[in-house]
Design a protein around this motif. Structure first.
Motif, PDB file in Angstrom:
ATOM      1  N   ILE A  85      -2.915  -6.861   4.693  1.00 42.64           N
ATOM      2  CA  ILE A  85      -4.187  -6.332   5.201  1.00 42.64           C
ATOM      3  C   ILE A  85      -4.508  -6.941   6.564  1.00 42.64           C
ATOM      4  N   LEU A  86      -4.270  -8.235   6.739  1.00 45.27           N
ATOM      5  CA  LEU A  86      -4.524  -8.889   8.023  1.00 45.27           C
ATOM      6  C   LEU A  86      -3.668  -8.300   9.142  1.00 45.27           C
ATOM      7  N   LEU A  87      -2.427  -7.927   8.822  1.00 44.20           N
ATOM      8  CA  LEU A  87      -1.533  -7.359   9.831  1.00 44.20           C
ATOM      9  C   LEU A  87      -1.854  -5.903  10.152  1.00 44.20           C
ATOM     10  N   ALA A  88      -2.444  -5.186   9.203  1.00 49.85           N
ATOM     11  CA  ALA A  88      -2.628  -3.736   9.327  1.00 49.85           C
ATOM     12  C   ALA A  88      -3.452  -3.349  10.560  1.00 49.85           C
ATOM     13  N   ASP A 106       1.742  -1.242  12.461  1.00 44.66           N
ATOM     14  CA  ASP A 106       1.298   0.147  12.589  1.00 44.66           C
ATOM     15  C   ASP A 106       1.268   0.854  11.229  1.00 44.66           C
ATOM     16  N   VAL A 107       0.291   0.446  10.406  1.00 41.23           N
ATOM     17  CA  VAL A 107       0.124   1.047   9.087  1.00 41.23           C
ATOM     18  C   VAL A 107      -1.363   1.268   8.807  1.00 41.23           C
ATOM     19  N   LEU A 108      -1.609   2.200   7.888  1.00 39.47           N
ATOM     20  CA  LEU A 108      -2.933   2.421   7.307  1.00 39.47           C
ATOM     21  C   LEU A 108      -2.850   1.890   5.883  1.00 39.47           C
ATOM     22  N   VAL A 109      -3.742   0.971   5.532  1.00 39.27           N
ATOM     23  CA  VAL A 109      -3.688   0.289   4.244  1.00 39.27           C
ATOM     24  C   VAL A 109      -4.954   0.555   3.439  1.00 39.27           C
ATOM     25  N   GLN A 110      -4.780   0.696   2.146  1.00 40.43           N
ATOM     26  CA  GLN A 110      -5.914   0.739   1.230  1.00 40.43           C
ATOM     27  C   GLN A 110      -5.964  -0.589   0.496  1.00 40.43           C
ATOM     28  N   ALA A 140      -3.888  -5.616  -5.563  1.00 39.86           N
ATOM     29  CA  ALA A 140      -2.993  -5.374  -4.431  1.00 39.86           C
ATOM     30  C   ALA A 140      -3.386  -4.156  -3.594  1.00 39.86           C
ATOM     31  N   PRO A 141      -3.075  -4.235  -2.301  1.00 43.23           N
ATOM     32  CA  PRO A 141      -3.196  -3.070  -1.432  1.00 43.23           C
ATOM     33  C   PRO A 141      -1.929  -2.230  -1.517  1.00 43.23           C
ATOM     34  N   TYR A 142      -1.910  -1.124  -0.804  1.00 45.34           N
ATOM     35  CA  TYR A 142      -0.660  -0.414  -0.566  1.00 45.34           C
ATOM     36  C   TYR A 142      -0.768   0.285   0.781  1.00 45.34           C
ATOM     37  N   VAL A 143       0.384   0.689   1.312  1.00 42.14           N
ATOM     38  CA  VAL A 143       0.446   1.344   2.619  1.00 42.14           C
ATOM     39  C   VAL A 143       0.297   2.840   2.402  1.00 42.14           C
ATOM     40  N   MET A 144      -0.790   3.406   2.931  1.00 44.21           N
ATOM     41  CA  MET A 144      -1.063   4.839   2.807  1.00 44.21           C
ATOM     42  C   MET A 144      -0.259   5.642   3.826  1.00 44.21           C
ATOM     43  N   GLU A 145      -0.136   5.096   5.043  1.00 43.86           N
ATOM     44  CA  GLU A 145       0.620   5.745   6.124  1.00 43.86           C
ATOM     45  C   GLU A 145       1.339   4.674   6.925  1.00 43.86           C
ATOM     46  N   ALA A 146       2.574   4.972   7.308  1.00 46.17           N
ATOM     47  CA  ALA A 146       3.357   4.070   8.147  1.00 46.17           C
ATOM     48  C   ALA A 146       3.679   4.779   9.457  1.00 46.17           C
ATOM     49  N   GLY A 147       3.463   4.080  10.563  1.00 47.42           N
ATOM     50  CA  GLY A 147       3.759   4.635  11.876  1.00 47.42           C
ATOM     51  C   GLY A 147       5.251   4.833  12.084  1.00 47.42           C
ATOM     52  N   PRO A 148       5.640   5.483  13.184  1.00 52.40           N
ATOM     53  CA  PRO A 148       7.040   5.829  13.411  1.00 52.40           C
ATOM     54  C   PRO A 148       7.977   4.630  13.523  1.00 52.40           C
ATOM     55  N   VAL A 163       7.049  -3.036   3.681  1.00 52.31           N
ATOM     56  CA  VAL A 163       7.377  -2.399   4.956  1.00 52.31           C
ATOM     57  C   VAL A 163       7.876  -3.452   5.940  1.00 52.31           C
ATOM     58  N   ARG A 164       8.574  -2.945   6.955  1.00 47.30           N
ATOM     59  CA  ARG A 164       9.015  -3.826   8.036  1.00 47.30           C
ATOM     60  C   ARG A 164       8.859  -3.089   9.362  1.00 47.30           C
ATOM     61  N   GLN A 165       8.307  -3.792  10.318  1.00 49.43           N
ATOM     62  CA  GLN A 165       8.222  -3.305  11.695  1.00 49.43           C
ATOM     63  C   GLN A 165       8.676  -4.445  12.585  1.00 49.43           C
ATOM     64  N   GLY A 166       9.829  -4.285  13.205  1.00 54.38           N
ATOM     65  CA  GLY A 166      10.376  -5.366  14.027  1.00 54.38           C
ATOM     66  C   GLY A 166      10.562  -6.624  13.203  1.00 54.38           C
ATOM     67  N   SER A 167       9.907  -7.693  13.615  1.00 50.13           N
ATOM     68  CA  SER A 167      10.049  -8.968  12.904  1.00 50.13           C
ATOM     69  C   SER A 167       8.914  -9.213  11.908  1.00 50.13           C
TER      70      SER A 167
END
Length: 190
Positions: A85-88, A106-110, A140-148, A163-167
């Motif tokens: 959530i902090l990273l979202a 780059d995610v949308l989190v619930q 727990a949260p979950y990722v509703m949308e993940a960016g490209p 999820v993973r984005q870069g590092s």
């Protein structure tokens, strides 16, 4: 392997991460206040806990911008539950109370997607690039949308939970509460 991992230690399950990383021979330092950011460390763990409390404390303690800058510069980060959530970059509209966040993923989190404490559960699932791991979900949260630029590594019941984005490696579950070291090993390999 990394030399030193900083673990955000203002609130939440930070000790469990430190124990897991110590099992792998990793040196850990705790981040509790702004001057702790002056310590030498080359990776970061954002633990589970209360994301609202953690975000407010990061801002009040003057740590938010320093951590954001390091993550944006490519410092590897492992974020679990509240850490996700902090990273979202975005939270679900009915959940976003304007709490300070790092906003680098780059995610949308619930938040609290699996309900209250009574909705907590354990399962096992395959995480791409890591393997079959135990998954403990607590409010727990979950990722509703993940960016490209975001790779979905695992799903449970059709919901993205790793999820993973870069590092940045972000999980909705708590790998530090189980015996498997696979997630932490993968984090140290980034």
């Amino acid at each position: 392997m990394a030399d030193t991992t900083a673990v955000l230690a203002v609130q939440g399950a930070f000790i469990e991460h430190e124990r897991m990383l110590s099992r792998l021979g990793q040196r850990c330092v705790e981040l509790r206040q702004a001057f702790d950011l002056d310590q030498a460390f080359d990776r970061l763990v954002l633990p589970g806990g209360e994301s609202t409390v953690q975000g407010k404390l990061l801002e009040e303690l003057g740590m938010l911008d320093g951590l954001r800058r390091r993550i944006e510069e490519g410092m590897p980060v492992l974020a679990t539950c509240a850490g996700l959530i902090l990273l979202a970059a975005r939270l679900d509209a009915h959940d976003d109370r304007g709490t300070p966040r790092l906003g680098t993923l780059d995610v949308l989190v619930q938040r609290n997607a699996y309900g209250r404490q009574l909705g907590s559960f354990r399962t096992e699932g395959k995480v791409a690039g890591i393997g079959l791991v135990p998954m403990t979900f607590i409010r727990a949260p979950y990722v509703m949308e993940a960016g490209p630029g975001v790779e979905v590594l695992a799903q449970v019941d059709g919901r993205a939970v790793a999820v993973r984005q870069g590092s940045q490696l972000a999980l909705a579950f708590h790998p530090e509460l189980d015996e498997s070291v696979l997630v932490h090993e993968a984090f140290l390999a980034i």
